[in-house]
Motif scaffolding. Structure first.
Motif, PDB file in Angstrom:
ATOM      1  N   SER A  87       1.064  -1.373  -0.214  1.00  0.00           N
ATOM      2  CA  SER A  87      -0.570   0.036  -0.105  1.00  0.00           C
ATOM      3  C   SER A  87       1.161   0.883   0.165  1.00  0.00           C
ATOM      4  CB  SER A  87      -1.209   0.746   1.278  1.00  0.00           C
ATOM      5  OG  SER A  87       0.153  -0.222   2.383  1.00  0.00           O
ATOM      6  N   GLY A  88       2.446   1.155  -0.311  1.00  0.00           N
ATOM      7  CA  GLY A  88       2.958   2.356  -0.083  1.00  0.00           C
ATOM      8  C   GLY A  88       4.105   2.888   1.221  1.00  0.00           C
ATOM      9  N   GLU A  89       3.373   1.967   2.288  1.00  0.00           N
ATOM     10  CA  GLU A  89       3.299   2.333   3.739  1.00  0.00           C
ATOM     11  C   GLU A  89       4.776   1.600   3.504  1.00  0.00           C
ATOM     12  OE1 GLU A  89       0.969   0.739   6.384  1.00  0.00           O
ATOM     13  OE2 GLU A  89      -0.945   1.833   5.554  1.00  0.00           O
ATOM     14  N   THR A  90       5.897   2.054   4.896  1.00  0.00           N
ATOM     15  CA  THR A  90       6.635   1.240   5.017  1.00  0.00           C
ATOM     16  C   THR A  90       6.877   0.156   5.808  1.00  0.00           C
ATOM     17  OG1 THR A  90       7.449   3.540   5.909  1.00  0.00           O
ATOM     18  CG2 THR A  90       9.480   1.633   5.728  1.00  0.00           C
ATOM     19  N   MET A  91       7.568  -0.863   5.241  1.00  0.00           N
ATOM     20  CA  MET A  91       7.197  -2.046   5.797  1.00  0.00           C
ATOM     21  C   MET A  91       8.364  -2.391   6.817  1.00  0.00           C
ATOM     22  SD  MET A  91       3.786  -3.024   4.630  1.00  0.00           S
ATOM     23  CE  MET A  91       3.542  -4.595   5.238  1.00  0.00           C
ATOM     24  N   PRO A  92       8.227  -3.751   7.803  1.00  0.00           N
ATOM     25  CA  PRO A  92       9.697  -4.248   8.833  1.00  0.00           C
ATOM     26  C   PRO A  92       9.885  -4.813   7.298  1.00  0.00           C
ATOM     27  CG  PRO A  92       7.234  -5.041   8.993  1.00  0.00           C
ATOM     28  CD  PRO A  92       6.932  -4.275   8.059  1.00  0.00           C
ATOM     29  N   GLY A  93      11.653  -4.664   7.804  1.00  0.00           N
ATOM     30  CA  GLY A  93      12.560  -5.092   7.087  1.00  0.00           C
ATOM     31  C   GLY A  93      13.935  -6.563   7.628  1.00  0.00           C
ATOM     32  N   GLU A  94      14.319  -6.970   6.985  1.00  0.00           N
ATOM     33  CA  GLU A  94      14.641  -8.519   7.373  1.00  0.00           C
ATOM     34  C   GLU A  94      15.481  -7.920   8.894  1.00  0.00           C
ATOM     35  OE1 GLU A  94      16.887 -10.226   4.355  1.00  0.00           O
ATOM     36  OE2 GLU A  94      15.386 -10.239   3.398  1.00  0.00           O
ATOM     37  N   GLY A  95      15.350  -9.494   9.830  1.00  0.00           N
ATOM     38  CA  GLY A  95      15.757  -9.309  11.367  1.00  0.00           C
ATOM     39  C   GLY A  95      14.925  -8.274  11.665  1.00  0.00           C
ATOM     40  N   GLU A  96      14.440  -7.388  11.221  1.00  0.00           N
ATOM     41  CA  GLU A  96      13.329  -7.273  12.366  1.00  0.00           C
ATOM     42  C   GLU A  96      11.803  -7.973  13.467  1.00  0.00           C
ATOM     43  OE1 GLU A  96      11.228  -3.233  10.893  1.00  0.00           O
ATOM     44  OE2 GLU A  96      12.990  -2.928   9.821  1.00  0.00           O
ATOM     45  N   THR A  97      12.182  -7.807  14.497  1.00  0.00           N
ATOM     46  CA  THR A  97      11.349  -7.981  15.034  1.00  0.00           C
ATOM     47  C   THR A  97       9.304  -7.641  14.321  1.00  0.00           C
ATOM     48  OG1 THR A  97      13.250  -8.063  16.964  1.00  0.00           O
ATOM     49  CG2 THR A  97      10.628  -9.011  17.416  1.00  0.00           C
ATOM     50  N   VAL A  98       8.726  -8.188  14.882  1.00  0.00           N
ATOM     51  CA  VAL A  98       7.355  -8.296  14.212  1.00  0.00           C
ATOM     52  C   VAL A  98       6.517  -9.249  15.610  1.00  0.00           C
ATOM     53  CG1 VAL A  98       7.457  -7.362  12.280  1.00  0.00           C
ATOM     54  CG2 VAL A  98       7.212  -9.855  13.155  1.00  0.00           C
ATOM     55  N   HIS A  99       5.632  -8.069  15.474  1.00  0.00           N
ATOM     56  CA  HIS A  99       4.091  -9.480  16.395  1.00  0.00           C
ATOM     57  C   HIS A  99       2.920  -9.427  15.519  1.00  0.00           C
ATOM     58  CE1 HIS A  99       5.799  -8.440  20.081  1.00  0.00           C
ATOM     59  NE2 HIS A  99       6.291  -7.557  19.622  1.00  0.00           N
ATOM     60  N   LEU A 100       2.763 -10.481  14.927  1.00  0.00           N
ATOM     61  CA  LEU A 100       1.829 -11.097  14.204  1.00  0.00           C
ATOM     62  C   LEU A 100       0.238 -11.288  14.919  1.00  0.00           C
ATOM     63  CD1 LEU A 100       4.611 -14.274  12.316  1.00  0.00           C
ATOM     64  CD2 LEU A 100       3.663 -10.946  11.502  1.00  0.00           C
ATOM     65  N   ALA A 101      -0.859 -10.883  14.374  1.00  0.00           N
ATOM     66  CA  ALA A 101      -2.320 -10.970  15.028  1.00  0.00           C
ATOM     67  C   ALA A 101      -3.143 -12.123  13.617  1.00  0.00           C
ATOM     68  CB  ALA A 101      -2.498  -9.743  15.016  1.00  0.00           C
ATOM     69  N   TRP A 102      -3.874 -12.486  14.091  1.00  0.00           N
ATOM     70  CA  TRP A 102      -4.987 -12.277  13.013  1.00  0.00           C
ATOM     71  C   TRP A 102      -6.459 -12.404  13.334  1.00  0.00           C
ATOM     72  CZ3 TRP A 102      -1.114 -15.198  14.068  1.00  0.00           C
ATOM     73  CH2 TRP A 102      -0.913 -17.211  15.180  1.00  0.00           C
ATOM     74  N   GLY A 103      -7.797 -12.521  12.933  1.00  0.00           N
ATOM     75  CA  GLY A 103      -8.660 -12.845  13.218  1.00  0.00           C
ATOM     76  C   GLY A 103      -8.959 -14.517  13.423  1.00  0.00           C
ATOM     77  N   THR A 104      -9.539 -14.926  13.992  1.00  0.00           N
ATOM     78  CA  THR A 104     -10.658 -16.177  14.133  1.00  0.00           C
ATOM     79  C   THR A 104     -11.790 -16.042  13.193  1.00  0.00           C
ATOM     80  OG1 THR A 104     -11.133 -16.205  16.280  1.00  0.00           O
ATOM     81  CG2 THR A 104      -8.980 -17.376  16.233  1.00  0.00           C
ATOM     82  N   THR A 105     -11.457 -17.233  12.488  1.00  0.00           N
ATOM     83  CA  THR A 105     -13.137 -17.540  11.839  1.00  0.00           C
ATOM     84  C   THR A 105     -13.255 -18.658  12.339  1.00  0.00           C
ATOM     85  OG1 THR A 105     -11.734 -18.325   9.984  1.00  0.00           O
ATOM     86  CG2 THR A 105     -12.223 -16.189   9.683  1.00  0.00           C
TER      87      THR A 105
END
Lengths: 286, 307, 268
Positions: free
Chosen positions: B289-307
């Motif tokens: 979407s043109g936003e800055t995205m996390p790069g390699e080696g960065e720490t991230v948190h993942l979330a997803w909705g439950t279906t």
């Protein structure tokens, strides 16, 4: 850069030298020989005259003999096509291992000496008591024995046998190039087995049949051993006549004229028919 | 009863069960894809419908009639073969006219229908060409025209687009869909390409080992796969903590499953991530979407909705 | 799937009978116990096989054919390899003409070649010599050797050689370690096909062979010209047996179909 340009010629030098010395020169000498004079006592005289060519073109004996040679070649071509094309098609529909086995059976004789194969026909024909006549009579096909030895019929049958593998091979190769789905496509569109063969398969393998035909025709017209054994001294074709002129009558110039004419006629026929085939199919098969 | 009904269809090759008791109902006018990996029995199924392979057991009924009692040449099905199987010695028009000729359609009518069908597939000006002189995509259209011109009760497509390059394939998918919609012929597509199956069909039969694992509209099969095989075959999946999650449903959030970005690949309209988490490698797809995205080696948190 | 119907199989049976009949007849008659041509009815005899031993000219002709075939085919292959590389690798003026020239012995009737060789060898003093036979046979078997070496040279992926060069191999090393091993199967089958054609050649050879240099088919042909008796059938039966044995070995090793059908000559 110059070395690169010379490379192909350097690589082909041995073959070029050999063919120059052992093919081109002797053929040129043969053509020259056909213009030389010859007499019973004086032998070959290295002059340039048209005597032999005049004789070959005007004497009805030679005309008849050449006509016979090409008539036999044409009949042999037709016979191999009529028998060989369906057989190749049947062979192609067989499953392994039968396909491989029968391919070996049909192509194998190509590698067996033509003298041995023709001897077999001489034994089968063997006058009125030959096996072929006995078989045909017992099946009721004929009522009295047919003459095969020393006849054109015998020559055509034996030559068709000798040259059959070439036709089967050519048609087989053409059949291998067909997409088997194409037959299925025709069936799905409502074509019966006969229509599939006539409208779909035959037109596609026609170039193969024709090129096989050209090979068989050329080999039949220039065949020597088979006509010599089946035809004996009585029934001559171009090649056996040339042989006689060379090794019996010793009229080499006349023999050379016959041979050169055979060569020219064959080249003309083969080149013309190949051109025709190519032109006819260039658009379709590229 | 469905328009085309396959019941308990089985085919053995030696001891190998190519198709194993397959039952399937296709409604009139429907576009159905048989989707699966090679060797799953989809092509054998198609060939049994066409009549080129005889079933070991089972039944096929078309419009209530027993199709197996009809010879292949009389089934009147339109087939587009993977190799197109055009008649190389006939022009485009002759190729298309062949089936009509076999049905004994009169010359005038034949000429009219050939022209009409060539127009439909956009080859109006190519009637006099030979197949050799045409591109792969054009040959494909000829094959389609040849199958459609006989107004078949069913159109069978055997991997019809697999010989085309990616860009052309996409164009042909759209066109194929439009043509099928406009003529309304019941169509069965055999393919191993899940994208193609989802793009074209009303319902997908996902096949594996000679059986149908799920028969459902594309969206439903994708969102609610009946078996793990269907889930993994229809696109990428993650197995996180015992549940399957599609990679595009996972987003980067302030909290959630913690992980470190192992690789990040830019694919134009989206980013493809592989994130190392305590519960294994997780694949994540994020729209570009043109936003800055996390790069390699960065720490991230993942979330997803439950279906 | 498509299957052959009963009519097709009947045709096939007749066809195979037609193909095999003359060959089988020769082999049967060879076992006759009689002094004339006849089928062995009540008993079989090897007397005509033993009789071959009393005709040393058949034995020596056999060995001569073997040597002639082996030698001329080997030389033909040796000459074919560089020529095939030239034709397969380069586009140069005269390429088509050269290819046609090398393939021409297939098109020129062997009678004409026989006459040309006879005339030529007599003139240069090679008439009736083994050297003359070898030269003539190299020419007539070269198209077969060339066809198969050309097929393998054309089929050779050049990037394999480029890979070797990029790894530091010299031109000579590339030829020795990469190119030749890759075209070797083609060379061997080319040699085999050339050998068979040399071994069976009769039409051309009958012109240039003299009583001391006759090949086996020529000896058989000349013998048949004078008399057809069981001796020539037993000789033929031996030739057939040897050919069939060679054929089976060849088929196992290469596949006869591949050998005979070959691949496209001009590399189109």
């Amino acid at each position: 850069m110059r070395a690169m340009k010379a490379a192909p010629y350097l690589l082909s030098t041995p073959a070029l030298l050999l063919f120059g010395a052992i093919v081109v020169v002797p053929l040129a000498m043969t053509v020259a020989l056909s213009f030389h004079d010859w007499g019973q006592y004086k032998g070959i005289e290295p002059v340039s005259i048209l005597k032999n060519w005049h004789e070959v073109f005007t004497d009805s004996y030679f005309l008849e003999m050449f006509w016979r040679t090409f008539r036999i070649a044409l009949l042999v071509t037709l016979l191999t096509a009529v028998l060989g094309v369906p057989e190749a098609y049947i062979l192609n529909r067989m499953r392994s291992p039968w396909r491989g086995i029968f391919l070996l059976v049909i192509l194998g004789p190509l590698l067996i000496s033509v003298v041995a194969r023709t001897l077999g026909w001489a034994l089968l024909f063997g006058g009125s008591s030959g096996i072929v006549n006995k078989a045909l009579m017992s099946m009721g096909v004929i009522s009295s024995p047919l003459p095969f030895m020393f006849t054109e019929t015998g020559m055509v049958v034996a030559l068709a046998h000798v040259l059959m593998p070439y036709m089967v091979l050519a048609v087989w190769a053409a059949l291998q190039r067909l997409d088997p789905q194409i037959e299925n496509a025709a069936v799905a569109l409502g074509a019966g087995p006969f229509t599939v063969v006539r409208r779909i398969v035959l037109p596609q393998i026609m170039p193969g049949i024709l090129s096989g035909g050209v090979i068989v025709f050329a080999l039949a017209a220039s065949a020597f051993a088979t006509p010599a054994i089946i035809g004996g001294r009585r029934l001559k074709v171009a090649s056996t006549l040339a042989y006689d002129e060379f090794l019996n009558t010793l009229n080499w110039p006349l023999g050379a004229a016959v041979a050169v004419l055979l060569l020219l006629a064959l080249i003309a026929i083969v080149v013309a028919s190949s051109r025709l085939v190519e032109k006819r199919y260039a658009q379709v098969f590229g | 009863m469905a328009f085309l009904a396959l019941e308990g269809l089985t085919r053995k090759f030696g001891t190998h069960l190519a198709v194993d008791g397959l039952s399937l109902g296709v409604e009139k006018g429907e576009f159905v894809a048989l989707l699966g990996p090679s060797g799953c029995g989809k092509t054998t199924t198609l060939q049994m419908i066409a009549g080129f392979v005889e079933p070991t057991s089972g039944a096929i009924a078309l419009d209530g009639r027993d199709l197996l009692a009809v010879k292949p040449a009389k089934r009147g099905l339109g087939i587009v073969f993977q190799s197109y199987a055009l008649f190389p010695h006939m022009t485009v028009a002759e190729n298309v006219a062949f089936g009509l000729e076999m049905q004994g359609v009169a010359t005038a009518e034949r000429t009219r229908r050939v022209a009409e069908t060539l127009e439909l597939v956009g080859l109006g000006t190519f009637a006099a060409r030979y197949p050799r002189q045409m591109s792969g995509g054009q040959q494909q259209r000829v094959a389609l025209a040849r199958a459609l011109v006989i107004r078949p009760q069913i159109l069978l497509l055997d991997e019809p687009l697999s010989n085309l390059d990616a860009k052309l394939r996409e164009e042909m998918q759209i066109e194929l869909r439009q043509i099928q919609r406009s003529v309304g012929t019941t169509t069965i597509l055999v393919t191993h390409d899940q994208g193609e199956a989802m793009a074209l069909s009303d319902r997908i039969a996902v096949m594996n080992h000679g059986k149908v694992e799920q028969f459902a509209p594309p969206h439903e099969a994708y969102e609610r796969p009946a078996t793990p095989f269907v889930a993994s075959f229809l696109g990428k999946t993650n197995l996180v903590g015992g549940t399957t999650v599609r990679p595009e449903k996972i987003s980067f959030a302030a909290s959630g499953l913690a992980g470190r970005v192992k690789t990040r690949i830019f694919q134009g309209n989206h980013w493809l991530y592989q994130v190392d988490t305590p519960s294994g490698l997780v694949t994540v797809i994020r729209q570009n979407s043109g936003e800055t995205m996390p790069g390699e080696g960065e720490t991230v948190h993942l979330a997803w909705g439950t279906t | 799937m498509s299957r052959n119907g009963p009519l097709a199989l009947a045709f096939h049976a007749l066809f195979v009978t037609f193909i095999l009949a003359p060959i089988l007849v020769v082999c049967f008659v060879a076992f006759t116990p009689e002094g004339y041509l006849s089928f062995p009815t009540d008993r079989w005899s090897l007397r005509w096989f033993h009789a071959i031993g009393r005709y040393p000219e058949f034995i020596s002709a056999f060995w001569r054919s073997l040597w002639l075939g082996a030698l001329s085919s080997a030389i033909a292959v040796a000459i074919s390899v560089p020529a095939a590389l030239a034709i397969a690798r380069y586009r140069f003026p005269g390429r088509e003409v050269m290819t046609t020239l090398f393939m021409s012995p297939l098109m020129i009737p062997h009678v004409v070649l026989g006459i040309a060789f006879l005339r030529f060898f007599t003139q240069i003093g090679l008439g009736g010599t083994f050297t003359g036979l070898v030269l003539a046979h190299i020419v007539i078997v070269l198209p077969f050797a060339l066809r198969l070496t050309l097929a393998s040279a054309v089929g050779l992926d050049r990037s394999i050689e480029h890979a070797a060069v990029s790894l530091g191999a010299s031109e000579w090393t590339v030829l020795k370690r990469i190119t030749l091993p890759l075209v070797l199967p083609g060379l061997v089958s080319g040699w085999a096909l050339a050998f068979i054609n040399s071994f069976d050649e009769v039409t051309m050879t009958v012109f240039i062979a003299a009583p001391g240099t006759e090949t086996l088919p020529v000896r058989m042909f000349l013998y048949i010209q004078d008399n057809i008796d069981p001796l020539v059938t037993s000789v033929s039966a031996c030739v057939i047996a040897i050919t069939v044995a060679a054929l089976v070995v060849l088929d196992r090793a290469y596949g006869l179909e591949r050998l005979l059908v070959g691949r496209n000559v001009h590399g189109r």
